[in-house]
Scaffold this motif. Sequence first.
Motif: not given
Length: 465
Positions: A51, A216, A214, A275, A185, A206, A243-246, A307
């Motif tokens: 990061q 997520q 930043d 992800v 987040r 975002r 589009t998403i991180d999780m 993760k």
Amino acid sequence: MQSSTTPSPGSLSRRTMLAGAAALAGTTAAIATPAQAQALTPAAQAAAHTQATAHTQAAVSAPGASAAGGRRDRAVVFRNVRPFGAARPTDLVVVDGRVADGPAPRGAKVVEGGGRIALPSLVDAHIHPDKTTWGGPWVSRRPANGIADYVAQDVELFRAQSRPVAERAYGLMSHAVARGTRAMRAHADVAPAYGLAGVEGVAEARERLRHALDVQIVAFPQHGVIRTPGTAALLEEAAREGTIDMIGGIDPIGFDQALDAQLDLVFGIADRHGVGVDIHLHDRGEKGITAMRGIIDRTRALSLAGKVTVSHVFCLPGLSDRELGAIAADLGAQDIALTTVAPSDSLVLPIARLREHGVRVGLGSDGVRDSWSPFGNADMLHRAQLLGWVTDVRLDEELTDCYRVAAHGGADVMGLAHADLTPGAPADFVLVRGECLPQVVVDMPQRDLVVHGGVVVARDGEFLA
């Protein structure tokens, strides 16, 4: 231990739903020591390094310039500031968005700090900006008797809004920046009632705030993964679009009533699309522990260490020390992170005990002025104060630790480098008037200046668009 009273029908609120039958006189949760708060597992260190390397905020601006489009300078000196409330003021030098060691380069821009305290910006590890009514007219809430009632009211409120998700989310997220938040987040509801409107709206906000925050994004199946047909396909689509991180989940047993089906689906999507996973777990007792074991097993089987996050985790605070130590060791071994919103003394996570096993623990706002509750403000300094309040702390070091959890705990969960004002750290910090850090946690002074990646993004409590 069960409470002697239960909410009457129709009287349920977010607080009573979260507290439920938990004992209000439960033992006070301990807070991480400074050494524990700084500790990172190898996987978290690797994520933080990634990061940090990818950090794009290398430029800085004069306090009067627009952070998005104003003149940017390679080097800035924040003169006459007191890092962490030090007795003697000093100069904080920023070069290319990071705290620098040594004197400022020739021609560096100078920002006068006026003796203010410099503190690391904060991280909101769990917030729902898509649901908010922030900045809009007052909404009168109705009684609810469980998650199903709340989600039905979510849909009604969503359909009644005249402002799109992107506008409402941007208003709340920019407000959070002005209160000193550097990263968050964001959980966005995904269900047939909304499609991907929540994810897309938060993603738009975002993008508008990428110079200042930043973010997520979690595709969160608030209505259930299995109990609401069509949700699984939407989660897959959100992950496929990038589009998403999780991918999220919610109470696999207590709400979805499909432990294996939900977890297999959620973890399968995460594994296929690369992800992460962040699951809401409100279930207590054996239901909650069984779900935790299922999460640990799948994390291990799919090699997803580092993760996976579990949010709320109300099944942990009531465990015996031996039981807690055993499950904390498994969480640490798989580098599964946890988040808490410190809802009460009986439901806040035992942070110090978890840290002993290398478990990353972050602090978050949860919902803000949505259909669930009229409360919330996305101010993580206030949340740090609430953490101290519900855990009944009083010593200076304990109050300081509450701030560290809000600043560095969420950074650990999100895989971000600590903004600890040391050379090489991201230049993400706030300047406030105050005597010392413990007093700042208690008094919550205005954030006079908010800096992100060396760029002044808010002043006098107002976001610089």
